[in-house]
Design an enzyme around this catalytic site. Structure first.
Site, PDB file in Angstrom:
ATOM      1  N   ARG A 263       0.819  -1.217   0.000  1.00  0.00           N
ATOM      2  CA  ARG A 263       0.000   0.000   0.000  1.00  0.00           C
ATOM      3  C   ARG A 263       0.852   1.265   0.000  1.00  0.00           C
ATOM      4  O   ARG A 263       0.393   2.338  -0.357  1.00  0.00           O
ATOM      5  CB  ARG A 263      -0.964  -0.021   1.188  1.00  0.00           C
ATOM      6  CG  ARG A 263      -2.149   0.850   0.959  1.00  0.00           C
ATOM      7  CD  ARG A 263      -3.224   0.890   2.042  1.00  0.00           C
ATOM      8  NE  ARG A 263      -3.372  -0.223   2.903  1.00  0.00           N
ATOM      9  CZ  ARG A 263      -2.915  -0.256   4.174  1.00  0.00           C
ATOM     10  NH1 ARG A 263      -2.279   0.781   4.678  1.00  0.00           N
ATOM     11  NH2 ARG A 263      -3.121  -1.319   4.918  1.00  0.00           N
TER      12      ARG A 263
ATOM     13  N   LYS B  90      -6.606  12.175 -17.812  1.00  0.00           N
ATOM     14  CA  LYS B  90      -6.727  12.957 -19.059  1.00  0.00           C
ATOM     15  C   LYS B  90      -5.379  12.991 -19.790  1.00  0.00           C
ATOM     16  O   LYS B  90      -4.998  12.020 -20.401  1.00  0.00           O
ATOM     17  CB  LYS B  90      -7.243  14.358 -18.756  1.00  0.00           C
ATOM     18  CG  LYS B  90      -8.293  14.457 -17.659  1.00  0.00           C
ATOM     19  CD  LYS B  90      -9.581  13.758 -17.995  1.00  0.00           C
ATOM     20  CE  LYS B  90     -10.549  13.841 -16.814  1.00  0.00           C
ATOM     21  NZ  LYS B  90     -11.659  12.948 -16.879  1.00  0.00           N
TER      22      LYS B  90
ATOM     23  N   TYR C  80     -15.473  21.523 -11.257  1.00  0.00           N
ATOM     24  CA  TYR C  80     -15.974  20.236 -11.759  1.00  0.00           C
ATOM     25  C   TYR C  80     -17.087  19.752 -10.815  1.00  0.00           C
ATOM     26  O   TYR C  80     -16.919  19.772  -9.590  1.00  0.00           O
ATOM     27  CB  TYR C  80     -14.789  19.265 -11.773  1.00  0.00           C
ATOM     28  CG  TYR C  80     -15.065  17.872 -12.255  1.00  0.00           C
ATOM     29  CD1 TYR C  80     -15.637  17.638 -13.499  1.00  0.00           C
ATOM     30  CD2 TYR C  80     -14.702  16.775 -11.481  1.00  0.00           C
ATOM     31  CE1 TYR C  80     -15.855  16.341 -13.934  1.00  0.00           C
ATOM     32  CE2 TYR C  80     -14.904  15.478 -11.915  1.00  0.00           C
ATOM     33  CZ  TYR C  80     -15.494  15.268 -13.144  1.00  0.00           C
ATOM     34  OH  TYR C  80     -15.699  13.993 -13.578  1.00  0.00           O
TER      35      TYR C  80
ATOM     36  N   ASP D  52      -7.243  22.645  -9.226  1.00  0.00           N
ATOM     37  CA  ASP D  52      -7.405  21.573 -10.204  1.00  0.00           C
ATOM     38  C   ASP D  52      -6.804  22.087 -11.504  1.00  0.00           C
ATOM     39  O   ASP D  52      -7.376  22.943 -12.178  1.00  0.00           O
ATOM     40  CB  ASP D  52      -8.892  21.220 -10.357  1.00  0.00           C
ATOM     41  CG  ASP D  52      -9.101  20.018 -11.278  1.00  0.00           C
ATOM     42  OD1 ASP D  52      -8.264  19.801 -12.182  1.00  0.00           O
ATOM     43  OD2 ASP D  52     -10.109  19.306 -11.111  1.00  0.00           O
TER      44      ASP D  52
HETATM   45  C1  LIG Z   1     -11.384  19.177 -14.355  1.00  0.00           C
HETATM   46  C2  LIG Z   1     -11.536  17.764 -13.886  1.00  0.00           C
HETATM   47  N1  LIG Z   1     -11.066  17.441 -12.679  1.00  0.00           N
HETATM   48  C3  LIG Z   1     -11.173  16.191 -12.200  1.00  0.00           C
HETATM   49  C4  LIG Z   1     -11.789  15.201 -12.941  1.00  0.00           C
HETATM   50  C5  LIG Z   1     -11.942  13.846 -12.349  1.00  0.00           C
HETATM   51  O1  LIG Z   1     -11.027  12.946 -12.862  1.00  0.00           O
HETATM   52  P1  LIG Z   1     -11.342  11.377 -12.906  1.00  0.00           P
HETATM   53  O2  LIG Z   1     -12.350  11.188 -13.978  1.00  0.00           O
HETATM   54  O3  LIG Z   1     -10.009  10.769 -13.155  1.00  0.00           O
HETATM   55  O4  LIG Z   1     -11.880  11.008 -11.550  1.00  0.00           O
HETATM   56  C6  LIG Z   1     -12.279  15.493 -14.202  1.00  0.00           C
HETATM   57  C7  LIG Z   1     -12.933  14.439 -15.024  1.00  0.00           C
HETATM   58  O5  LIG Z   1     -13.542  14.682 -16.030  1.00  0.00           O
HETATM   59  C8  LIG Z   1     -12.170  16.813 -14.689  1.00  0.00           C
HETATM   60  O6  LIG Z   1     -12.676  17.160 -15.899  1.00  0.00           O
END
Ligand SMILES: Cc1ncc(COP(=O)(O)O)c(C=O)c1O
Length: 397
Positions: free
Chosen positions: A63, A214, A117, A189
């Site tokens: 872990r 992404k 988000y 983010d």
């Molecule tokens: C700006 C943003 N942050 C976080 C996430 C979350 O990522 P994950 O899909 O890997 O959980 C996304 C997913 O679309 C996103 O567009």
């Protein structure tokens, strides 16, 4: 030589070499996949002694990771000049939430950008609220005005720039300055820009989050997240993440490392094609607005020009007088754009975008479509969009 001083290397050079310490690779170009739960010790004393010491970057128990995970974490730290360390997660959402939990406690208040988000806002409204943490939302264009919202209870500011679906670009330096003046932690983010287009730690952000799902992974086949911390923030992040039992699987991290090596060239291509297509869309009579940070019509465009090294491949546009049925007709008519969530992979995608906001959704003149521009030839993508407009016009009547 991989692993040697890279402080003068350009970002696209770092992306190739970062994290490839010989300790992790054993001399193989890519670090191998080290899968582990149990680690075996020579003796009881060896086991005890290992546990007594800091287990960071030492084999202890599965872990706590293996060189496969440490290599990717190191690489992401190296891409953020001034950062102390990176922790990896099984998704971007897990990364956002761990960053928030590493800072906030009962009675604290969180300021969150209104264009965050949606699952980030949902975590605040659900989990954080249940544990006595209140969230207030701020206008993405608030800039230095955020100082007026900070109270003695404010512990963190959650930024996302550009914002999800509507792409407002925040005045990050002004928000960081206001936060530092009141000892408030900033969490960004940074998934859209990645450290290649916006080095967040150097800009004064305390915790920067990537949905590595992404652009880091880049191939739409792995869920992965990361948080990179400024000095003074990593120990708490790591501690909380261990307590939460967070561990990103070595196979996924290996694919993340593999994707990372081509991220700079992919981003360049995504960025060039997306901007070309955004400009083309701006001139279309069927389009009421294009929300692309590099275009002057995008709210906060001036901050993009000042702070970013370039744009990536995701943006939205509003179909003039478009509503549910004509928007669906447009998207359904596309041949080269898949219909699906996520973005940052090599292939183009189109989805309906219906932002939910607490401070009110601006009227962009029609229903929004979000495009992820992939690595296909932009001539082909434009031809595809062109023929889909015919379906839109027919459905709009
Ligand atoms: C700006 C943003 N942050 C976080 C996430 C979350 O990522 P994950 O899909 O890997 O959980 C996304 C997913 O679309 C996103 O567009």
């Amino acid at each position: 030589m991989a692993g040697s001083d890279n402080s003068n290397d350009k970002p696209s050079t770092r992306v190739v070499n970062a994290g490839r310490r010989k300790e992790w690779t054993q001399g193989i170009v890519n670090p191998p996949v080290w899968r582990a739960s149990t680690i075996l010790y020579d003796s009881v004393e060896h086991l005890r002694e290992t546990g007594r010491n800091d287990t960071h970057h030492r084999l202890y128990y599965g872990r706590r990771g293996t060189p496969t995970q440490w290599s990717l974490a190191d690489a992401l730290t190296e891409l953020e000049p001034g950062a102390e360390g990176t922790f990896l997660y099984c998704s971007g959402v897990a990364a956002v939430n761990a960053a928030l939990l590493s800072v906030l406690g009962p009675g604290d208040e969180l300021l969150m950008v209104d264009s965050a988000y949606e699952p980030t806002a949902a975590f605040a409204a659900g989990f954080l609220a249940r544990f006595g943490i209140a969230t207030r939302y701020y206008d993405p264009l608030i800039g230095a005005g955020i100082a007026d919202l900070i109270t003695d209870k404010t512990r963190a500011i959650m930024l996302e720039s550009p914002g999800s679906l509507t792409f407002e670009v925040q005045d990050i330096p002004a928000i960081v300055a206001a936060a530092k003046a009141r000892r408030v932690t900033t969490i960004l983010d940074n998934t859209w820009a990645t450290p290649l287009l916006f080095p967040a730690i150097a800009a004064g952000i305390d915790l920067t989050v990537l949905a590595c799902t992404k652009y880091v992974v880049g191939h739409s086949d792995v869920m992965l997240g990361s948080v990179t911390a400024a000095p003074g923030h990593f120990a708490k992040l790591r501690d909380v993440s261990f307590q939460l039992g967070q561990v990103a699987g070595p196979d996924d991290c290996w694919l993340g490392s593999r994707g990372l090596r081509t991220m700079a060239v992919r981003l360049k291509q995504h960025g060039e094609s997306a901007l070309r297509i955004a400009r083309w869309l701006s001139a279309r009579p069927e389009v009421a607005a294009v929300l692309h940070p590099a275009l002057p019509g995008c709210p906060g465009h001036e901050h993009f020009v000042r702070d970013f090294r370039g744009a990536s491949g995701l943006f939205s546009f509003a179909l003039r007088d478009g509503e549910e049925a004509s928007r669906a007709a447009f998207i359904d008519a596309l041949r080269l754009f898949g219909i699906g969530f996520s973005w940052g992979g090599y292939e183009s995608l189109a989805v309906t975008a219906d932002p939910r906001r607490r401070l009110g959704v601006p009227d962009h003149g029609g229903a929004l479509v979000r495009l992820q521009i992939g690595l296909e030839d932009s001539d082909d993508l434009i031809a595809d969009l062109d023929q889909a407009f015919a379906a839109f016009r027919a459905a709009r009547g």
